[in-house]
Motif scaffolding. Structure first.
Motif, PDB file in Angstrom:
ATOM      1  N   GLU A 239       0.853  -1.193   0.000  1.00 30.45           N
ATOM      2  CA  GLU A 239       0.000   0.000   0.000  1.00 30.45           C
ATOM      3  C   GLU A 239       0.885   1.238   0.000  1.00 30.45           C
ATOM      4  O   GLU A 239       1.984   1.230   0.578  1.00 30.45           O
ATOM      5  CB  GLU A 239      -0.944  -0.002   1.204  1.00 30.45           C
ATOM      6  N   ARG A 251      -6.577   0.317   2.900  1.00 29.83           N
ATOM      7  CA  ARG A 251      -7.331  -0.615   2.079  1.00 29.83           C
ATOM      8  C   ARG A 251      -6.734  -2.022   2.031  1.00 29.83           C
ATOM      9  O   ARG A 251      -7.359  -2.919   1.496  1.00 29.83           O
ATOM     10  CB  ARG A 251      -7.460  -0.053   0.648  1.00 29.83           C
ATOM     11  N   VAL A 313      -6.809   3.689  -5.390  1.00 38.53           N
ATOM     12  CA  VAL A 313      -7.923   4.030  -4.503  1.00 38.53           C
ATOM     13  C   VAL A 313      -8.377   5.443  -4.827  1.00 38.53           C
ATOM     14  O   VAL A 313      -9.541   5.697  -5.118  1.00 38.53           O
ATOM     15  CB  VAL A 313      -7.506   3.917  -3.019  1.00 38.53           C
ATOM     16  N   MET A 324      -9.768  -5.248  -3.750  1.00 36.24           N
ATOM     17  CA  MET A 324      -9.998  -4.037  -4.534  1.00 36.24           C
ATOM     18  C   MET A 324     -10.687  -4.343  -5.859  1.00 36.24           C
ATOM     19  O   MET A 324     -11.176  -3.444  -6.544  1.00 36.24           O
ATOM     20  CB  MET A 324      -8.660  -3.337  -4.810  1.00 36.24           C
TER      21      MET A 324
END
Length: 340
Positions: A239, A251, A313, A324
């Protein structure tokens, strides 16, 4: 020029060849760092944080270590991977500086602190000893060393842990670097001294517009000093985004686990911390799918078989997770996240 890219890593891969086989310590890392920006690299021990930092400085011991592939672009035109040892030595002393994890083992116990800083200045800036000595005094004042004239004549064992770390910062700043890498700079220090070192780094950055990469497992330090965060696991970035993105809208389940394991001031003292169960994968033979799948409570069949790509994102915020994917089941992230 705050938007100038000072450092860019493209698909960096680093391995160590051992008697038991190849350890794939860094497996395709990508990120950018802009001028005057602080980027934090976080993750558990063994996630590849320090190896990434050492690769940028070309300090990977060879053998057994080697940069297998990828590029490390410095100021857009210099590929650190392709530079000769002599070229890299010049950059390492003047354009890049590094603060190591343990100042006691990084300092020479047989030389005074002043001499260690002075010799570094003389080597890289080709100035007289008297000029280097004056610069040393200025640096010790800059890092907030009390009574710097007397301290120049003392040895490392006569300094506290916090003062030794200030000396390491002074050495790293000796060449007025454009990039400063701090590898766990507050690990061995108590909380009060940690705060002083972090404040010192922030103030120095304001004065010099130096770009900083800070390697840490302490998310409280990240919240206090960084603008961008890279979360690493098993040699990969899982991330990446701004501090606000990663702390308030994480996320990736691994990021959730890191945030849940941080003690919070607003929780009951009897509330147990939530650990990340299991252990990281063996990097002698990394899994074909997501490296976190074996420890992830949300893992699906596809996670075991295929490695996820980074999905956007918003803005610069990306996460490499099959959750995702539009076809993935909707999973609500834990509500008790966040560093307070």
């Amino acid at each position: 020029m705050k938007d100038k890219v000072i450092l860019e890593l493209n698909d960096l891969k680093v391995s160590f060849d051992t008697y038991a086989g190849e350890v794939q310590a860094v497996r395709g890392v990508n990120f950018k760092l802009h001028k005057g920006e602080t980027l934090a690299i976080v993750g558990e021990s063994g996630s590849g944080k320090s190896v990434t930092a050492q690769s940028i400085m070309r300090l990977i011991p060879s053998p057994p270590g080697r940069i297998k592939s990828g590029h490390i672009w410095f100021e857009g035109s210099k590929d650190i991977v392709e530079l000769s040892d002599k070229e890299m030595e010049h950059i390492r002393g003047t354009e890049m500086g590094m603060i190591f994890q343990d100042p006691m083992t990084s300092l020479n116990p047989t030389m005074t602190v002043g001499k260690q800083i002075t010799e570094g200045i003389m080597k890289h800036q080709r100035v007289s000893r008297s000029s280097a000595s004056r610069r040393t005094l200025d640096l010790l004042k800059l890092v907030g060393m009390p009574n710097p004239e007397a301290r120049m004549k003392q040895y490392p064992h006569q300094f506290s842990g916090g003062m030794r770390q200030r000396v390491m910062i002074a050495i790293a700043l000796a060449g007025s670097p454009k990039l400063l890498i701090a590898d766990e700079p507050t690990t061995a220090l108590d909380v009060t001294i940690q705060a002083q070192i972090i404040d010192l780094l922030k103030n120095l950055q304001k004065q010099t517009e130096t770009s900083i990469i800070i390697i840490t497992h302490d998310l409280g330090v990240v919240a206090d000093i960084a603008q961008k965060v890279v979360v690493m696991y098993a040699g990969k970035v899982v991330e990446h985004g701004t501090v606000e993105d990663v702390f308030y809208n994480p996320r990736h389940p691994y990021t959730w686990g890191l945030l849940r394991s941080v003690p919070r001031l607003d929780q009951d003292q009897h509330t147990p911390l939530v650990p990340i169960e299991g252990t990281p994968p063996d990097l002698f033979a990394p899994p074909n799918g997501c490296a976190f799948a074996a420890r992830c409570p949300y893992a699906m069949k596809v996670c075991q078989e295929c490695d996820p790509q980074h999905a956007v994102v918003s803005g610069e915020h990306t996460a490499a997770c099959w959750l995702m994917d539009p076809k993935a089941p909707k999973v609500e992230r834990p509500v008790e996240l966040g560093v307070r």
